[in-house]
Write a protein that holds these residues in place. Sequence first.
Motif, PDB file in Angstrom:
ATOM      1  N   LEU A 141     -33.186  30.697 -41.428  1.00  0.00           N
ATOM      2  CA  LEU A 141     -33.379  31.922 -42.193  1.00  0.00           C
ATOM      3  C   LEU A 141     -33.127  33.196 -41.397  1.00  0.00           C
ATOM      4  N   VAL A 142     -33.403  33.192 -40.095  1.00  0.00           N
ATOM      5  CA  VAL A 142     -33.269  34.451 -39.342  1.00  0.00           C
ATOM      6  C   VAL A 142     -31.821  34.953 -39.332  1.00  0.00           C
ATOM      7  N   PRO A 143     -30.788  34.230 -39.007  1.00  0.00           N
ATOM      8  CA  PRO A 143     -30.794  32.883 -38.434  1.00  0.00           C
ATOM      9  C   PRO A 143     -30.751  32.947 -36.910  1.00  0.00           C
ATOM     10  N   LEU A 144     -31.164  31.856 -36.273  1.00  0.00           N
ATOM     11  CA  LEU A 144     -31.089  31.738 -34.821  1.00  0.00           C
ATOM     12  C   LEU A 144     -29.879  30.878 -34.479  1.00  0.00           C
ATOM     13  N   ALA A 145     -28.714  31.419 -34.728  1.00  0.00           N
ATOM     14  CA  ALA A 145     -27.488  30.645 -34.573  1.00  0.00           C
ATOM     15  C   ALA A 145     -26.384  31.508 -33.968  1.00  0.00           C
TER      16      ALA A 145
ATOM     17  N   VAL B 265     -39.517  26.634 -29.101  1.00  0.00           N
ATOM     18  CA  VAL B 265     -39.549  25.416 -29.908  1.00  0.00           C
ATOM     19  C   VAL B 265     -38.210  25.201 -30.603  1.00  0.00           C
ATOM     20  N   ALA B 266     -37.576  26.289 -31.047  1.00  0.00           N
ATOM     21  CA  ALA B 266     -36.281  26.162 -31.720  1.00  0.00           C
ATOM     22  C   ALA B 266     -35.234  25.544 -30.797  1.00  0.00           C
ATOM     23  N   VAL B 267     -35.241  25.935 -29.531  1.00  0.00           N
ATOM     24  CA  VAL B 267     -34.299  25.350 -28.568  1.00  0.00           C
ATOM     25  C   VAL B 267     -34.560  23.851 -28.431  1.00  0.00           C
ATOM     26  N   HIS B 268     -35.830  23.497 -28.270  1.00  0.00           N
ATOM     27  CA  HIS B 268     -36.202  22.080 -28.174  1.00  0.00           C
ATOM     28  C   HIS B 268     -35.816  21.337 -29.442  1.00  0.00           C
ATOM     29  N   ARG B 269     -36.072  21.965 -30.579  1.00  0.00           N
ATOM     30  CA  ARG B 269     -35.780  21.365 -31.884  1.00  0.00           C
ATOM     31  C   ARG B 269     -34.295  21.069 -32.030  1.00  0.00           C
TER      32      ARG B 269
ATOM     33  N   VAL C 282     -23.166  17.782 -33.544  1.00  0.00           N
ATOM     34  CA  VAL C 282     -23.852  17.660 -32.259  1.00  0.00           C
ATOM     35  C   VAL C 282     -23.548  18.860 -31.378  1.00  0.00           C
ATOM     36  N   GLY C 283     -22.269  19.174 -31.214  1.00  0.00           N
ATOM     37  CA  GLY C 283     -21.873  20.319 -30.403  1.00  0.00           C
ATOM     38  C   GLY C 283     -22.347  21.631 -30.992  1.00  0.00           C
ATOM     39  N   LEU C 284     -22.367  21.726 -32.318  1.00  0.00           N
ATOM     40  CA  LEU C 284     -22.829  22.951 -32.978  1.00  0.00           C
ATOM     41  C   LEU C 284     -24.295  23.219 -32.660  1.00  0.00           C
ATOM     42  N   TYR C 285     -25.146  22.203 -32.774  1.00  0.00           N
ATOM     43  CA  TYR C 285     -26.577  22.391 -32.489  1.00  0.00           C
ATOM     44  C   TYR C 285     -26.799  22.766 -31.031  1.00  0.00           C
ATOM     45  N   ARG C 286     -26.060  22.130 -30.136  1.00  0.00           N
ATOM     46  CA  ARG C 286     -26.228  22.442 -28.709  1.00  0.00           C
ATOM     47  C   ARG C 286     -25.753  23.850 -28.392  1.00  0.00           C
ATOM     48  N   ARG C 287     -24.677  24.284 -29.037  1.00  0.00           N
ATOM     49  CA  ARG C 287     -24.195  25.646 -28.826  1.00  0.00           C
ATOM     50  C   ARG C 287     -25.213  26.663 -29.344  1.00  0.00           C
ATOM     51  N   ASP C 288     -25.793  26.395 -30.498  1.00  0.00           N
ATOM     52  CA  ASP C 288     -26.799  27.305 -31.033  1.00  0.00           C
ATOM     53  C   ASP C 288     -28.022  27.367 -30.125  1.00  0.00           C
ATOM     54  N   ALA C 289     -28.409  26.232 -29.542  1.00  0.00           N
ATOM     55  CA  ALA C 289     -29.547  26.225 -28.612  1.00  0.00           C
ATOM     56  C   ALA C 289     -29.247  27.093 -27.389  1.00  0.00           C
ATOM     57  N   ARG C 290     -28.018  26.996 -26.871  1.00  0.00           N
ATOM     58  CA  ARG C 290     -27.644  27.832 -25.719  1.00  0.00           C
ATOM     59  C   ARG C 290     -27.642  29.312 -26.101  1.00  0.00           C
ATOM     60  N   TRP C 291     -27.211  29.616 -27.323  1.00  0.00           N
ATOM     61  CA  TRP C 291     -27.180  31.005 -27.785  1.00  0.00           C
ATOM     62  C   TRP C 291     -28.593  31.576 -27.863  1.00  0.00           C
TER      63      TRP C 291
ATOM     64  N   THR D  76     -31.215  30.634 -26.109  1.00  0.00           N
ATOM     65  CA  THR D  76     -31.690  30.814 -24.735  1.00  0.00           C
ATOM     66  C   THR D  76     -31.107  32.073 -24.111  1.00  0.00           C
ATOM     67  N   ALA D  77     -29.831  32.318 -24.360  1.00  0.00           N
ATOM     68  CA  ALA D  77     -29.167  33.484 -23.772  1.00  0.00           C
ATOM     69  C   ALA D  77     -29.678  34.811 -24.358  1.00  0.00           C
ATOM     70  N   HIS D  78     -30.195  34.797 -25.581  1.00  0.00           N
ATOM     71  CA  HIS D  78     -30.616  36.025 -26.244  1.00  0.00           C
ATOM     72  C   HIS D  78     -32.104  36.055 -26.547  1.00  0.00           C
ATOM     73  N   ALA D  79     -32.864  35.207 -25.869  1.00  0.00           N
ATOM     74  CA  ALA D  79     -34.295  35.101 -26.156  1.00  0.00           C
ATOM     75  C   ALA D  79     -35.039  36.410 -25.951  1.00  0.00           C
ATOM     76  N   ASP D  80     -34.679  37.161 -24.919  1.00  0.00           N
ATOM     77  CA  ASP D  80     -35.389  38.418 -24.649  1.00  0.00           C
ATOM     78  C   ASP D  80     -35.217  39.407 -25.794  1.00  0.00           C
ATOM     79  N   GLN D  81     -33.986  39.534 -26.300  1.00  0.00           N
ATOM     80  CA  GLN D  81     -33.734  40.464 -27.401  1.00  0.00           C
ATOM     81  C   GLN D  81     -34.357  39.977 -28.714  1.00  0.00           C
ATOM     82  N   LEU D  82     -34.278  38.681 -28.959  1.00  0.00           N
ATOM     83  CA  LEU D  82     -34.791  38.132 -30.209  1.00  0.00           C
ATOM     84  C   LEU D  82     -36.313  38.126 -30.265  1.00  0.00           C
ATOM     85  N   GLY D  83     -36.951  38.016 -29.103  1.00  0.00           N
ATOM     86  CA  GLY D  83     -38.399  37.907 -29.060  1.00  0.00           C
ATOM     87  C   GLY D  83     -39.132  39.214 -28.830  1.00  0.00           C
ATOM     88  N   ARG D  84     -38.402  40.297 -28.733  1.00  0.00           N
ATOM     89  CA  ARG D  84     -39.067  41.580 -28.451  1.00  0.00           C
ATOM     90  C   ARG D  84     -39.828  42.086 -29.681  1.00  0.00           C
ATOM     91  N   ASP D  85     -40.816  42.924 -29.440  1.00  0.00           N
ATOM     92  CA  ASP D  85     -41.566  43.537 -30.537  1.00  0.00           C
ATOM     93  C   ASP D  85     -40.671  44.537 -31.267  1.00  0.00           C
TER      94      ASP D  85
END
Length: 206
Positions: A115-119, A157-161, A184-193, A195-204
Amino acid sequence: MGSAAAGNRRARTRQRLVPAGHRAAVPVAGLDLERGSPHRCRCPPRPTSPGQRELRRHRRSVAVAVRQPAEVVCHNDFAPYNMVFTDRRLAGVVDWDTASPGPRSWDLAYLAYRLVPLAHPDNGDAIDSGLGERARRLRLLCDAYGSEHEPARILQVAVHRLHDLAAFTKARADQGQENIRSHVGLYRRDARWITAHADQLGRDVA
């Protein structure tokens, strides 16, 4: 599609269905899992026709293991394509074939992914939006759930998921379902994305 406020209201409606479903599932999860029993969750057999018997065999083949802490019964595929709408209002959720007990954050993280989406922006299922808007939507989702779950935790959790989903999908492909191997490659690429943008996505955000 209406105003941004209307869009936010629809998003909150979707997000609140998760905690509602989880609250209803708590007694079910607690029946067998407080002792940590390692059983697998499967749909009850109702083979009244050849087609239904085949469906039963399929469901048993994709049984999903219990995850700890087993707080609720997770849908495990809680996403827009499994939502039912009536008059543009969310009325229910279908496709519980792979439901299993697990932590609340497991479903919430996958809903955030969809929904966000985190992709990754190149993911064809993702809407075209910037990191600021995605951070806002993630905060909206976490607030609507009404629990202690924070965006930073849901991102982890999303990365782990996604890595878990990639492994699950690869196993299914290795068993003969070649049409899903590209996921398979799509999910792994989204997980890397993520991780790379966690600071921006998780900010208040305001």
